[in-house]
Design a protein around this motif. Structure first.
Motif, short mmCIF file in Angstrom:
data_model
loop_
_atom_site.label_atom_id
_atom_site.label_comp_id
_atom_site.label_asym_id
_atom_site.label_seq_id
_atom_site.Cartn_x
_atom_site.Cartn_y
_atom_site.Cartn_z
N ASP A 105 0.82 -1.21 0.00
CA ASP A 105 0.00 0.00 0.00
C ASP A 105 0.86 1.26 0.00
O ASP A 105 0.42 2.31 -0.48
N ALA A 106 2.05 1.16 0.55
CA ALA A 106 2.93 2.33 0.62
C ALA A 106 3.65 2.58 -0.70
O ALA A 106 3.83 3.73 -1.12
N LEU A 107 4.07 1.51 -1.39
CA LEU A 107 4.88 1.64 -2.60
C LEU A 107 4.00 1.41 -3.83
O LEU A 107 3.81 0.28 -4.29
N LEU A 108 3.43 2.49 -4.36
CA LEU A 108 2.59 2.37 -5.55
C LEU A 108 3.41 1.92 -6.75
O LEU A 108 2.94 1.15 -7.58
N ARG A 109 4.63 2.40 -6.82
CA ARG A 109 5.51 1.98 -7.92
C ARG A 109 6.96 2.13 -7.50
O ARG A 109 7.34 3.07 -6.81
N ALA A 110 7.78 1.16 -7.94
CA ALA A 110 9.23 1.24 -7.80
C ALA A 110 9.81 0.93 -9.18
O ALA A 110 9.50 -0.12 -9.76
N GLU A 111 10.62 1.84 -9.70
CA GLU A 111 11.11 1.70 -11.08
C GLU A 111 12.62 1.87 -11.13
O GLU A 111 13.20 2.71 -10.45
N ARG A 112 13.27 1.02 -11.96
CA ARG A 112 14.71 1.12 -12.19
C ARG A 112 15.01 0.57 -13.58
O ARG A 112 14.35 -0.36 -14.05
N ARG A 113 16.01 1.14 -14.22
CA ARG A 113 16.43 0.67 -15.54
C ARG A 113 17.53 -0.38 -15.40
O ARG A 113 18.37 -0.31 -14.50
#
Length: 521
Positions: free
Chosen positions: A101-109
Motif C-alpha cells: 500500500d505504501a509503494l505504488l511503484r518502484a522503477e529502475r532501468r
C-alpha cells in the motif's frame, strides 16, 4: 617496531564497480492504521489508547477490572482477525501500513536501458529501531535476473547474501519510487508530523533509523543524490600477525575476527558496526528487560541457534518492559552504558564493536519541489492511474478502509466510482498512456489532486558521480621502510653499514684465532 595503520587517500577516482548500490529502508511515521482498529471493534478511545500504550509505546495498565475484561475480549478478536500472537510478534507487524500500500511503484532501468517496474510493491518487510518498515535491495529486486520477479519474502538466505559490488551512477540509473502514506489512516503520533522516514545503507546493514533516517513529506517530489565513499584496510595489515583486530581497530567483514550472536551470516548480515550495535542492544535488552525487542526479528530461513533459543525463552516486550526497552534504545551505542560491546562467539567474551575493515558510506544531498502541479498532474498518467486505481478498486472495496477514507474525503468513493479510465491492471506504462483526461469531471480531478497533495510523495535516489572516493588504511611504516629508515639513521649517526657488520665479525673471528694460536704455542 611498527606503528598503527595510518588513514591515507589512495585513489580519489576509483570506479563505482567497487561499491554496492545502497539498500533503501522506508518507514511510515504512522505505525497504527485506523482501519485495522475499526475492523476489530476498537472504537472506544480508552481501549485504543491502552492498546497503543501497552503494546507499542510502553506503560502500566490503568484499566479497571471491568475495563480489562472488555479490553481482553476485543484483543482476542483483534488477534484472531489479524493472526497475531502478542507473545512472539510486536503489534506493528499487523498494525503498520503494508508495503504494497505504501509503494505504488518502484522503477529502475537495467544495464541495457529496459525499465523494470514493480507496482503496488510488496517489498521485504523488516523490523527496525523505529518500527515496521519496507526494505528495497536494489540488486535483488531489480538487477538480478533470477530474483527480480520473486516475492522478496521468498528470497533464500543464499540469495540475500549473494549481492555483488557494481553500482551504476547517473540520474537514469537510480531508483524512482511513488509512495502513498495514507495520512487519513493516522492514529499513532510519535511525532507531530506526517510522512516517511527513509535511510540508505549498505545492503548487508540494518540501518539505525533514528540515527540515519531523513524525512520525506507528502506533497513534495524529492531527489536524493548520493556520493559514495569506500574505506579499505590493506591486506598487509589484515594478514599481518603483528596486527590484532584491536590494534588495527577494525574487524574482518567475513567474521574471522568477531562473530556476533544474532546479526551474522545465518541471519543474512555481514559484519558492520551498526549490526554489531544492534546485536549489543538485543543482548542488553534480553539481560535487563527480560523480553525480545521488536526489532529482533530475522528471516524465517535463518538457522541461527541463538535466535531460536531467544524465541523459545522470551516473549516480545510489552507494557513496562517497553519502558525498559526505550530507556536503553535512547542510549544506543553509548560507551558509558556498555552498549558499544556485545558477545563475540569466537571467544565467548564481551568485546568492543569496531568498524569493519572494509566498508562504504554515503553522503546525501536532497532537494525537493512542490508536488503535484495542478495542471500537469493529470498528464502524468502512470502516477495518476495508480492513485486512482488504489482508491477506486482497493480502498473503496474495503468497508473499513472506505469509512476511514471518506471521513477525510467526503463521498470520495462515489465521486470516483464513475471514473471510467485506468481500468486495466498495471503492467506497463503504455497501457495507460492513451486515456483522455477530459473523461474525468471537475469533482474527480479536484479529489485526485487533493489526495495526491496530502498523501503522495515521489522520490528518486541515485548516485551522482561515476567515481567514488577510496580511502585505504595501511601501515604507517612497512617492514621495508623500517629497515631502510633504521639503516639510514644508524649510518648517518655513527657511519654504520652492512660492510661494518661484516668487518666487525671478521675482526672478532681474527682476534679469536690469534688468541688460540698463542695458547697452542
Amino acid at each position: 617496531m611498527y606503528s598503527p595503520p595510518l588513514t591515507s587517500i589512495n585513489d580519489t577516482a576509483a570506479s563505482t564497480n567497487l561499491v554496492y548500490f545502497p539498500a533503501i529502508t522506508i518507514c511510515n511515521i504512522n505505525q497504527m492504521q485506523k482501519s485495522v482498529l475499526m475492523k476489530t471493534g476498537f472504537k472506544n478511545s480508552k481501549d485504543i489508547n491502552h492498546l497503543i500504550d501497552y503494546y507499542m509505546e510502553g506503560s502500566q495498565s490503568t484499566l479497571t477490572a471491568t475495563e480489562k475484561e472488555e479490553f481482553d475480549k476485543l484483543l482476542k478478536i483483534f488477534s484472531g482477525l489479524n493472526n497475531w500472537n502478542h507473545s512472539n510478534e510486536p503489534l506493528n507487524v499487523v498494525s503498520a501500513q503494508p508495503c504494497k500500500d505504501a509503494l505504488l511503484r518502484a522503477e529502475r532501468r537495467t544495464e541495457s536501458g529496459e525499465k523494470i517496474n514493480h507496482y503496488n510493491y510488496a517489498s521485504l518487510s523488516v523490523s527496525t529501531d523505529y518500527g515496521r518498515c519496507c526494505s528495497i535491495n536494489v540488486q535483488l529486486d531489480f538487477d538480478n535476473n533470477d530474483t527480480r520477479y520473486l516475492e522478496p519474502k521468498d528470497y533464500s538466505l543464499e540469495q540475500l547474501l549473494s549481492v555483488q559490488q557494481g553500482a551504476r551512477s547517473g540520474d537514469l540509473n537510480g531508483i524512482e519510487l511513488l509512495m502513498d502514506l495514507e495520512s487519513y489512516e493516522y492514529s499513532y503520533f510519535p511525532r507531530g508530523s506526517k510522512g516517511f522516514l527513509i535511510a540508505v545503507s549498505d545492503p548487508f546493514d540494518r540501518a539505525v533509523m533514528r540515527q540515519k533516517g531523513f524525512f520525506i513529506s507528502p506533497g513534495t517530489e524529492t531527489r536524493v543524490l548520493m556520493k559514495l565513499n569506500k574505506v579499505e584496510t590493506s591486506t598487509d595489515v589484515q594478514d599481518s600477525i603483528l596486527y590484532t583486530a584491536q590494534r588495527r581497530n577494525c574487524y574482518d567483514t567475513n567474521y574471522n575476527d568477531f562473530l556476533p550472536k544474532y546479526y551474522n551470516r545465518e541471519t543474512s548480515f555481514s559484519y558492520r558496526i551498526s549490526n554489531c550495535l544492534y546485536d549489543a542492544m538485543v543482548t542488553r535488552v534480553l539481560q535487563d528487560c527480560k523480553c525480545i525487542p521488536s526489532f529482533a526479528r530475522f528471516t524465517s530461513k535463518s538457522t541461527n541457534k541463538f535466535v531460536k533459543e531467544m524465541n523459545q525463552k522470551w516473549t516480545v516486550c510489552i507494557g513496562e518492559e517497553l519502558i525498559c526497552l526505550k530507556n536503553l534504545t535512547n542510549k544506543w551505542g553509548r560507551e558509558k552504558y556498555g552498549l558499544d560491546k556485545t558477545i563475540n562467539v569466537r571467544t565467548n567474551k564481551l568485546e568492543d564493536c569496531l568498524q569493519a575493515c572494509d566498508y562504504q558510506y554515503e553522503i546525501l544531498f536532497t532537494s525537493s519541489s512542490e508536488y503535484p502541479s495542478e495542471y500537469i498532474f493529470p498528464e502524468r498518467k502512470t502516477a495518476y492511474c495508480l492513485i486512482l486505481q488504489k482508491i477506486r478498486d482497493v480502498i473503496c472495496k474495503d468497508p473499513e478502509r472506505k469509512i476511514v477514507f471518506e471521513k477525510k474525503y467526503f463521498n470520495g468513493c462515489a465521486i470516483l466510482a464513475t471514473a471510467n479510465v485506468c481500468l486495466q491492471p498495471p503492467s506497463n506504462d503504455s497501457s495507460w498512456s492513451s486515456f483522455d483526461t477530459n473523461l474525468l469531471n471537475d469533482n474527480q480531478k479536484k479529489l485526485m489532486y487533493q489526495y495526491a497533495k496530502e498523501n503522495v510523495a515521489p522520490v528518486k535516489i541515485f548516485i551522482g558521480d561515476p567515481y567514488i572516493t577510496q580511502i585505504v588504511r595501511d601501515m604507517k611504516v612497512t617492514p621495508t621502510s623500517f629497515i631502510g629508515n633504521t639503516g639510514g639513521l644508524i649510518g648517518l649517526c655513527i657511519g654504520f653499514s652492512f660492510i661494518s657488520v661484516v668487518e666487525f665479525f671478521y675482526y672478532i673471528a681474527n682476534t679469536f684465532v690469534n688468541l688460540c694460536s698463542r695458547r697452542l704455542k
